[in-house]
Design a protein around this motif. Structure first.
Motif, mmCIF file in Angstrom:
data_model
loop_
_atom_site.group_PDB
_atom_site.id
_atom_site.type_symbol
_atom_site.label_atom_id
_atom_site.label_comp_id
_atom_site.label_asym_id
_atom_site.label_seq_id
_atom_site.Cartn_x
_atom_site.Cartn_y
_atom_site.Cartn_z
ATOM 1 N N GLN A 46 47.286 47.812 73.390
ATOM 2 C CA GLN A 46 46.649 46.993 74.793
ATOM 3 C C GLN A 46 46.871 45.325 74.187
ATOM 4 N N ALA A 47 46.052 44.986 73.038
ATOM 5 C CA ALA A 47 46.054 43.868 72.751
ATOM 6 C C ALA A 47 47.530 43.320 72.335
ATOM 7 N N GLU A 48 48.394 43.960 71.928
ATOM 8 C CA GLU A 48 49.744 43.515 71.758
ATOM 9 C C GLU A 48 50.355 43.031 72.981
ATOM 10 N N VAL A 49 50.317 43.986 74.233
ATOM 11 C CA VAL A 49 50.908 43.526 75.315
ATOM 12 C C VAL A 49 50.455 42.476 76.170
ATOM 13 N N LEU A 50 48.954 42.170 76.021
ATOM 14 C CA LEU A 50 48.130 41.078 76.877
ATOM 15 C C LEU A 50 48.890 39.794 76.677
ATOM 16 N N PRO A 51 49.175 39.222 75.618
ATOM 17 C CA PRO A 51 49.928 38.077 75.365
ATOM 18 C C PRO A 51 51.261 37.836 76.221
ATOM 19 N N TYR A 52 51.759 38.781 76.400
ATOM 20 C CA TYR A 52 53.453 38.757 77.048
ATOM 21 C C TYR A 52 52.923 38.881 78.405
ATOM 22 N N LEU A 53 51.914 39.288 79.025
ATOM 23 C CA LEU A 53 51.602 39.504 80.567
ATOM 24 C C LEU A 53 51.456 37.956 81.307
ATOM 25 N N GLU A 75 38.883 42.284 70.404
ATOM 26 C CA GLU A 75 38.490 42.411 68.869
ATOM 27 C C GLU A 75 40.038 42.865 68.218
ATOM 28 N N ALA A 76 40.892 43.556 68.898
ATOM 29 C CA ALA A 76 41.959 43.874 68.268
ATOM 30 C C ALA A 76 43.179 42.795 68.533
ATOM 31 N N MET A 77 42.808 41.975 69.296
ATOM 32 C CA MET A 77 43.916 40.652 69.376
ATOM 33 C C MET A 77 43.962 39.694 68.096
ATOM 34 N N SER A 78 44.804 39.022 68.058
ATOM 35 C CA SER A 78 45.073 37.918 66.949
ATOM 36 C C SER A 78 44.135 36.837 67.467
ATOM 37 N N ALA A 79 43.545 35.876 66.597
ATOM 38 C CA ALA A 79 42.756 34.924 66.789
ATOM 39 C C ALA A 79 43.457 33.767 68.059
ATOM 40 N N ASP A 80 44.729 33.591 67.851
ATOM 41 C CA ASP A 80 45.591 32.510 68.543
ATOM 42 C C ASP A 80 45.459 33.380 69.916
ATOM 43 N N ASP A 81 45.972 34.682 70.175
ATOM 44 C CA ASP A 81 45.862 35.310 71.406
ATOM 45 C C ASP A 81 44.602 35.340 72.011
ATOM 46 N N ARG A 82 43.474 35.429 71.511
ATOM 47 C CA ARG A 82 42.211 35.486 72.028
ATOM 48 C C ARG A 82 42.160 34.127 72.382
ATOM 49 N N VAL A 83 42.343 32.857 71.601
ATOM 50 C CA VAL A 83 42.101 31.966 72.216
ATOM 51 C C VAL A 83 42.691 31.248 73.541
ATOM 52 N N ASP A 84 44.203 31.954 73.563
ATOM 53 C CA ASP A 84 44.739 31.702 74.666
ATOM 54 C C ASP A 84 44.499 32.192 75.865
ATOM 55 N N LEU A 85 43.838 33.475 75.865
ATOM 56 C CA LEU A 85 43.417 34.187 76.848
ATOM 57 C C LEU A 85 42.307 33.502 77.579
ATOM 58 N N LEU A 86 41.252 33.177 76.559
ATOM 59 C CA LEU A 86 40.031 32.503 76.996
ATOM 60 C C LEU A 86 40.111 31.044 77.617
ATOM 61 N N GLY A 87 41.190 30.408 76.950
ATOM 62 C CA GLY A 87 41.496 29.179 77.600
ATOM 63 C C GLY A 87 41.867 29.177 79.012
ATOM 64 N N GLU A 88 42.413 30.429 79.365
ATOM 65 C CA GLU A 88 42.825 30.228 80.709
ATOM 66 C C GLU A 88 41.804 30.657 81.817
ATOM 67 N N ARG A 89 40.659 31.018 81.141
ATOM 68 C CA ARG A 89 39.309 31.144 82.099
ATOM 69 C C ARG A 89 38.371 29.931 82.155
ATOM 70 N N ASP A 90 37.745 29.917 83.213
ATOM 71 C CA ASP A 90 36.772 29.066 83.425
ATOM 72 C C ASP A 90 35.500 29.215 82.531
ATOM 73 N N ASP A 91 34.427 28.183 82.486
ATOM 74 C CA ASP A 91 33.522 28.296 81.526
ATOM 75 C C ASP A 91 32.711 29.380 81.938
ATOM 76 N N ASP A 92 32.310 29.719 83.146
ATOM 77 C CA ASP A 92 31.329 30.954 83.236
ATOM 78 C C ASP A 92 32.050 32.249 82.874
ATOM 79 N N HIS A 93 33.374 32.528 82.975
ATOM 80 C CA HIS A 93 34.035 33.724 82.420
ATOM 81 C C HIS A 93 33.972 33.697 80.943
ATOM 82 N N VAL A 94 34.375 32.371 80.366
ATOM 83 C CA VAL A 94 34.221 32.580 78.745
ATOM 84 C C VAL A 94 32.914 33.013 78.387
#
Length: 110
Positions: A46-53, A75-94
């Motif tokens: 699941q963590a592998e596919v998320l960055p491609y979506l 937890e299974a995502m790479s640190a860079d992919d986690r940062v990218d995902l969280l970077g797309e969210r607003d402060d409340d969601h983060v």
């Protein structure tokens, strides 16, 4: 496969297709339907596919995946992919998602 409840087939799709190929198929689905497919894979798959979506599908999935499972995926995502995902969210969601990540990883993300 979803209509036929072919769990073995869905599990195979999650384990054998390249993450980018899975993302191509999933991007045409609603977040709830995409999760019905993805939930047949491991947290690592699941963590592998998320960055491609697409970003809208990523955000939709964050909303529909139960928090405990989302924590495992993050937890299974790479640190860079986690940062990218969280970077797309607003402060409340983060702020809501950060407790789902181990403390050491949170410090690294910040």
């Amino acid at each position: 496969m979803l209509a036929e409840q072919d769990h073995a087939g869905l599990k195979e799709v999650c384990g054998t297709l390249h993450p980018a190929d899975r993302a191509d198929v999933l991007d045409a689905m609603s977040p709830a339907t995409a999760w019905e497919v993805l939930r047949h894979g491991t947290a690592s798959q699941q963590a592998e596919v998320l960055p491609y979506l697409s970003v809208p599908l990523q955000m939709g999935l964050v909303e529909v995946i139960e928090r405990q499972q989302l924590s495992r995926i993050l937890e299974a995502m790479s640190a860079d992919d986690r940062v990218d995902l969280l970077g797309e969210r607003d402060d409340d969601h983060v702020a809501a998602l950060m407790p789902l990540i181990a403390q050491a990883e949170r410090d690294e993300i910040r």
